[in-house]
Design an enzyme around this catalytic site. Structure first.
Site: not given
Ligand code: M6R
Length: 615
Positions: A27, A495, A2, A610, A101-102, A488, A511, A492, A75
């Protein structure tokens, strides 16, 4: 996850809070709300489900007077995203309002005790428990609000960054944190700002104080800032200058932050290598490594802890360090590492990789490593972030604020730093020749123009993406350095477009996953020249033989690969270990355009945030 923001001063609080919420929306964006204390001391709370824009519509006709206020973008953790569960939460009597937040882990026990004492709850959140606990302590013991906050927090198990205001007090906000980020901005006018990150208050001040775990902050208009701990002992106020410009936080003419950040990569790689590679001698100087060379040279092992994209970058770090430094490397999901009683030696070096520097699991993994006496090094983007402060030393990637939820320029920045780190250690260890080290340094310096050239693919990929927008599944394949790149690329896509995508080492297909192949399942195969090139070509043929459609990422002019591909995307070639940086660009663009074609909210995809500051 949050975001929280607050203001105490002479200006109207509402515009400041809303601007801060917009900046913090990365966030979390399930709901938003704010509390204002007006000039007559009346405490008003406004909140609504959805993004900050919904809140703005909701308050259009409301009286928003008040020079003190707190605000929140959520969030959801406990309780579905709706108006009632949105923050701020009033205490039962309506005297106090709180944002959080938490996660309050022992909220159930506390809630039951409060219910026994006659408290009623409106929401399903853990946060409402805390505001009622504060009120209960204040009323039952007759103490001040500050004392009640301190006593309540002593009973809380979990993570929090909170801010509290009360009816009848137009001058003061009380805030506190443990394991969730919080900064205080010092205004020029006897006013104070509060936020989850500095970026959300940079419009008003660049003088900030990072609040430490266990601290409680008292912000009162025209009075000096006060910081105490839960036992009321005075804390140190260490004012730092925030190095950030407002333009870095704007879209700058791009439709989304994600595409802006993809296009920033030629510059961010320059920023990342600036002052670290001598253009004439090609020597790499990473001060964090040089200052701790004894630790790296004596390392029995290097263990990476990270999550998501940062975990993918760490996998590339494993390949780089094992190849160049000949030090054994393990790459751990921080969330697994922290809970599985891992073997950690005091001569292990643990490297925590994190864009935000706030990821709760990575922070917890760092603490565990420290308890075992390991030397912990951080690779972060956000300056002054919790991970940057929790680690013994580290290297910033310096790619500027990354606002799109999907990480792009941070990934390429992380891989760039990991390359410099591996070469710097290898040089000191003598496991790489001087020529090889200089060649890699030179290649790194040449990367910005290679990425510039790769970005010219944007129009082609925008067009090409239309063919695959309606696919339901994707497979991404790569080998060696490009196996993590495949992971990766798949992350992308899933998400931001919500299309299921799996990354695999190309040779693993046979496999099991090859059973999935049919004409409906596109495979993206990274097939740039490297020592497994011919093997990758065979893996592609195996998929084609089963009717699969293969889109390859290949070297410019590679006719062999062109012949066996259904579609291909040509990229410039650089050294094998640097190919992930180049190849990730078309993968980012492809994911972006597919998501745009599908009408997705690219910068704020559903269910995500984020920075993940809860477990
Ligand atoms: O801030 P961080 O790099 O620690 O975050 C890790 C993941 O939450 C972050 O990389 C997440 O997977 C992204 N949405 C990927 O695009």
């Amino acid at each position: 996850m949050c975001g929280i923001v607050g203001y105490v001063g002479r200006r109207q609080a509402y515009p400041i809070l809303i601007k801060g919420l917009h900046r913090l929306e990365y966030r979390g964006y399930d709901s938003a709300g704010l509390a204002l204390v007006d000039s007559g001391g009346v405490l008003n709370v406004f909140k609504s489900k959805g993004k900050v824009a919904e809140l703005e519509k909701f308050v259009e006709s409301k009286d928003l007077d008040g020079t003190i206020g707190i605000a929140h973008t959520r969030w959801a953790t406990h309780g579905e995203p709706n108006d009632v569960n949105a923050h701020p939460h009033y205490s039962d009597s309506g005297e106090i309002a709180l944002i959080h937040n938490g996660i309050i882990e022992n909220y159930r026990v506390l809630k039951d005790a409060l219910i026994e004492n006659g408290y009623k709850f409106k929401s399903d959140t853990d946060t409402e428990v805390l505001v009622n606990l504060i009120e209960y302590i204040k009323v039952s013991s007759g103490c001040t609000l500050l004392e009640a906050v301190q006593q309540a927090l002593k009973q809380v198990v979990g993570a929090y960054a909170i801010a509290v205001v009360e009816r009848g007090n137009q001058d003061r906000v009380i805030a506190a944190r443990r394991s969730s980020p919080m900064v205080i901005g010092i205004g020029n006018d006897g006013d104070y700002f509060l936020a989850s990150d500095g970026a959300s208050i940079i419009d008003y001040t660049d003088k900030i104080v990072y609040v430490k775990d266990g601290e409680v902050v008292i912000m009162e208009r025209d009075k000096p800032l006060k910081i105490v701990n839960l036992d009321n002992e005075k804390g140190k106020i260490d004012i730092k200058k925030l190095e950030l410009s407002i333009s870095q936080l704007e879209k700058g003419g791009y439709p989304h932050f994600m595409i802006k950040e993809i296009f920033e990569q030629p510059k961010t790689i320059v920023d990342c290598t600036r002052g670290r590679i001598n253009a004439e001698t090609r020597d790499i100087i990473l001060s964090g490594v040089m200052d701790n060379l004894d630790k790296f040279l004596a390392a029995r092992r290097i263990i990476f802890v990270a999550c998501g994209t940062s975990w993918h970058a760490s996998l590339i770090g494993e390949y780089l360090i094992e190849e160049f430094c000949r030090i054994p490397v393990e790459v751990e999901y921080a969330s697994e590492f922290r809970y599985r009683n891992p073997v950690i030696h005091s001569d292990d070096v643990v490297i925590a990789v994190s864009q935000s520097g706030e990821t709760a699991d990575t922070l917890a993994a760092i603490e565990l490593a420290k308890e075992h006496g390991a030397f912990v090094y951080g690779i972060c983007n956000v300056i002054g972030s919790s991970i940057a402060r929790a680690t013994a030393s580290g290297t910033y990637i310096h790619v500027g604020p990354e606002i799109g939820v999907a990480s792009t320029k941070a990934f390429t920045g992380q891989v760039t730093v990991l390359t410099m780190l591996a070469v710097a250690i290898a040089r000191a260890k003598g496991t790489i020749t001087v020529d090889k080290a200089h060649q890699i340094a030179g290649d790194l310096l040449g990367l910005p123009s290679v990425i510039e050239e790769t970005l010219k693919l944007n129009d082609f990929i925008a067009d090409f993406s239309k063919i695959f927008t309606y696919a339901h599944n994707f497979i991404y394949l790569g080998r060696g350095y490009n196996y993590p790149t495949a992971l990766e690329g798949a992350l992308k896509l899933k998400e931001i477009s919500y299309i299921h995508a799996e990354g695999y080492p190309a040779a693993e297909m046979k496999h099991g996953p090859i059973a999935l192949i049919d004409s409906e399942l596109p495979t993206i195969a990274i097939a740039t020249p490297d020592h497994t090139y011919e093997k990758t070509a065979s893996n592609i043929e195996e998929i084609k033989a089963r009717g699969g459609k293969v889109i390859t990422i290949i070297a410019k002019g590679d006719e062999q690969m062109q012949r066996i591909s259904d579609y291909y995307i040509e990229v410039p070639v650089v050294a094998e270990s640097l190919m992930p940086i180049v190849v990730s660009v078309p993968l980012q663009l492809l994911a972006y355009h597919i998501a745009v074609n599908k009408g997705r909210d690219v910068d704020m995809p559903r269910n995500l945030a984020k920075s993940v500051t809860v477990e």
